[in-house]
Design an enzyme around this catalytic site. Structure first.
Site, PDB file in Angstrom:
ATOM      1  N   ASN A  12      28.918 -23.351  29.894  1.00 24.73           N
ATOM      2  CA  ASN A  12      27.599 -23.198  30.511  1.00 24.73           C
ATOM      3  C   ASN A  12      27.801 -22.593  31.901  1.00 24.73           C
ATOM      4  O   ASN A  12      28.283 -23.259  32.812  1.00 24.73           O
ATOM      5  CB  ASN A  12      26.936 -24.588  30.606  1.00 24.73           C
ATOM      6  CG  ASN A  12      25.622 -24.548  31.351  1.00 24.73           C
ATOM      7  OD1 ASN A  12      25.098 -23.484  31.679  1.00 24.73           O
ATOM      8  ND2 ASN A  12      25.075 -25.727  31.642  1.00 24.73           N
ATOM      9  N   TRP A  13      27.436 -21.326  32.030  1.00 25.52           N
ATOM     10  CA  TRP A  13      27.679 -20.614  33.293  1.00 25.52           C
ATOM     11  C   TRP A  13      26.664 -20.975  34.374  1.00 25.52           C
ATOM     12  O   TRP A  13      26.805 -20.559  35.520  1.00 25.52           O
ATOM     13  CB  TRP A  13      27.674 -19.091  33.048  1.00 25.52           C
ATOM     14  CG  TRP A  13      28.795 -18.614  32.157  1.00 25.52           C
ATOM     15  CD1 TRP A  13      29.780 -19.381  31.574  1.00 25.52           C
ATOM     16  CD2 TRP A  13      29.044 -17.261  31.738  1.00 25.52           C
ATOM     17  NE1 TRP A  13      30.620 -18.579  30.831  1.00 25.52           N
ATOM     18  CE2 TRP A  13      30.192 -17.278  30.903  1.00 25.52           C
ATOM     19  CE3 TRP A  13      28.404 -16.032  31.978  1.00 25.52           C
ATOM     20  CZ2 TRP A  13      30.711 -16.119  30.321  1.00 25.52           C
ATOM     21  CZ3 TRP A  13      28.924 -14.881  31.403  1.00 25.52           C
ATOM     22  CH2 TRP A  13      30.070 -14.930  30.581  1.00 25.52           C
ATOM     23  N   LYS A  14      25.622 -21.687  34.017  1.00 22.08           N
ATOM     24  CA  LYS A  14      24.575 -22.075  34.984  1.00 22.08           C
ATOM     25  C   LYS A  14      24.099 -20.825  35.745  1.00 22.08           C
ATOM     26  O   LYS A  14      24.025 -19.752  35.151  1.00 22.08           O
ATOM     27  CB  LYS A  14      25.079 -23.193  35.908  1.00 22.08           C
ATOM     28  CG  LYS A  14      25.637 -24.371  35.078  1.00 22.08           C
ATOM     29  CD  LYS A  14      25.918 -25.615  35.862  1.00 22.08           C
ATOM     30  CE  LYS A  14      26.465 -26.689  34.914  1.00 22.08           C
ATOM     31  NZ  LYS A  14      26.715 -27.955  35.570  1.00 22.08           N
ATOM     32  N   HIS A 100      19.288 -29.952  29.453  1.00 25.17           N
ATOM     33  CA  HIS A 100      20.453 -30.091  30.333  1.00 25.17           C
ATOM     34  C   HIS A 100      20.079 -30.980  31.527  1.00 25.17           C
ATOM     35  O   HIS A 100      18.934 -30.955  31.989  1.00 25.17           O
ATOM     36  CB  HIS A 100      20.937 -28.726  30.822  1.00 25.17           C
ATOM     37  CG  HIS A 100      22.228 -28.845  31.567  1.00 25.17           C
ATOM     38  ND1 HIS A 100      22.281 -29.142  32.902  1.00 25.17           N
ATOM     39  CD2 HIS A 100      23.511 -28.770  31.138  1.00 25.17           C
ATOM     40  CE1 HIS A 100      23.557 -29.239  33.264  1.00 25.17           C
ATOM     41  NE2 HIS A 100      24.314 -29.012  32.223  1.00 25.17           N
ATOM     42  N   GLY A 178      29.960 -31.682  37.783  1.00 26.06           N
ATOM     43  CA  GLY A 178      30.213 -30.951  39.026  1.00 26.06           C
ATOM     44  C   GLY A 178      30.761 -31.817  40.146  1.00 26.06           C
ATOM     45  O   GLY A 178      30.782 -31.402  41.301  1.00 26.06           O
ATOM     46  N   GLY A 239      31.201 -26.663  32.509  1.00 25.03           N
ATOM     47  CA  GLY A 239      30.486 -25.940  33.555  1.00 25.03           C
ATOM     48  C   GLY A 239      31.466 -25.126  34.384  1.00 25.03           C
ATOM     49  O   GLY A 239      31.928 -24.059  33.982  1.00 25.03           O
ATOM     50  N   GLY A 240      31.844 -25.656  35.544  1.00 21.45           N
ATOM     51  CA  GLY A 240      32.677 -24.942  36.512  1.00 21.45           C
ATOM     52  C   GLY A 240      33.899 -24.249  35.917  1.00 21.45           C
ATOM     53  O   GLY A 240      34.155 -23.073  36.195  1.00 21.45           O
TER      54      GLY A 240
HETATM   55  P1  13P Z   1      30.933 -29.258  35.168  1.00 19.63           P
HETATM   56  O1  13P Z   1      31.948 -28.964  34.072  1.00 19.63           O
HETATM   57  O2  13P Z   1      30.942 -28.246  36.253  1.00 19.63           O
HETATM   58  O3  13P Z   1      31.024 -30.671  35.624  1.00 19.63           O
HETATM   59  O4  13P Z   1      29.494 -29.109  34.459  1.00 19.63           O
HETATM   60  C1  13P Z   1      29.236 -29.742  33.260  1.00 19.63           C
HETATM   61  C2  13P Z   1      27.946 -29.264  32.709  1.00 19.63           C
HETATM   62  O5  13P Z   1      26.886 -29.563  33.231  1.00 19.63           O
HETATM   63  C3  13P Z   1      27.986 -28.396  31.525  1.00 19.63           C
HETATM   64  O6  13P Z   1      26.715 -28.210  30.991  1.00 19.63           O
END
Ligand code: 13P
Length: 256
Positions: A12-14, A100, A178, A239-240
């Site tokens: 998930n690149w957000k 999410h 995060g 995420g990250g």
């Molecule tokens: P992180 O891996 O950055 O903690 O994020 C997780 C997330 O929200 C994936 O959707």
């Protein structure tokens, strides 16, 4: 193990990357993770809406699927700023995230809205990933089970077992997203079991056994294998670490 529970690593690149970087990132992932072409793991990336078509073009026939970070539940019409599941299907998306934690807690989405989104996603032919997870204060107050149960019951309200068979669930404890604080494999496994039991109560044992359940929250190369080694953890929503091709590719390879 069913086909549905083939390991699944999703990125998930957000609200990150740009036009150039999004295409480069997905190409680098494809070249660094041979497990994708070998077909031993399912991989999907979730770029921001504006780069979806870019990424769809760049993945070519690498075997990486593309998904949207959100959808709106109406098909079309006067909904300024929104994007329908049908539009996303039209441009080559396979998946959509629904509920999410950042949509729940930053944007303010309710379980009722998320249920409409999950339903519309399935009806459009996209595959939803329903995200659930408790806040830190909810875990500290021993409310994890209550919160996750509510999010799943309400998120899947009105959906038959046949429809729910299209769903992947992602357990993402909000306190681990995060923050660098990953749930221990045991903490995650415990909630995954709880989710499977709930699906059995709501539907049947077969559906519970076949549903893919991912873990998300500070997943990284150093903890990926141990998390995915748990019996009920079928993959990761990252995420990250999904923004770094080397890290994400290493996590994909550790799923095999
Ligand atoms: P992180 O891996 O950055 O903690 O994020 C997780 C997330 O929200 C994936 O959707």
């Amino acid at each position: 193990m069913s086909f549905m529970r083939k390991p699944f690593v999703a990125g998930n690149w957000k609200m990150n990357t740009n036009s150039h970087a999004s295409a480069e990132l997905v190409k680098a992932i494809a070249s660094k993770a041979p497990a994708i072409a070998e077909g031993s793991v399912h991989v999907a990336v979730f770029p921001p809406f504006v780069y979806l078509q870019n990424v769809v073009k760049a993945i070519n026939s690498s075997g990486i699927a593309v998904g949207a970070q959100d959808i709106y539940y109406e098909k079309e019409g006067a909904f300024t700023g929104e994007i329908s599941a049908l539009m996303l299907k039209d441009i080559g998306c396979t998946y959509a995230l629904c509920g999410h934690s950042e949509r729940r807690h930053v944007i303010g989405e309710t379980d009722e809205l998320i249920n409409k989104k999950v339903t519309a996603t399935i009806m459009s032919g996209l595959l939803p990933i329903l995200c659930v997870g408790e806040l830190r204060e909810e875990r500290e107050a021993s409310k994890t089970e209550e919160v996750v149960t509510r999010q799943i019951r309400k998120g899947l309200a009105g959906l038959s077992a046949e429809k729910v068979s299209a769903i992947t669930i992602a357990y993402e404890p909000v306190w681990a997203i995060g923050t660098g604080l990953t749930a221990t494999p045991q903490q995650a496994q415990e909630v995954h079991v709880l989710i499977r039991k709930l699906l059995e109560q709501m539907y049947d044992a077969k559906l519970a056994e076949e549903t893919r359940i991912l873990y998300g929250g500070s997943a990284k190369p150093s903890n990926a294998a141990e998390l995915m080694g748990q019996k009920d953890i079928d993959g990761l929503l990252v995420g990250g670490a999904s923004l770094k091709a080397d890290d994400f590719a290493a996590m994909i390879q550790s799923a095999v």
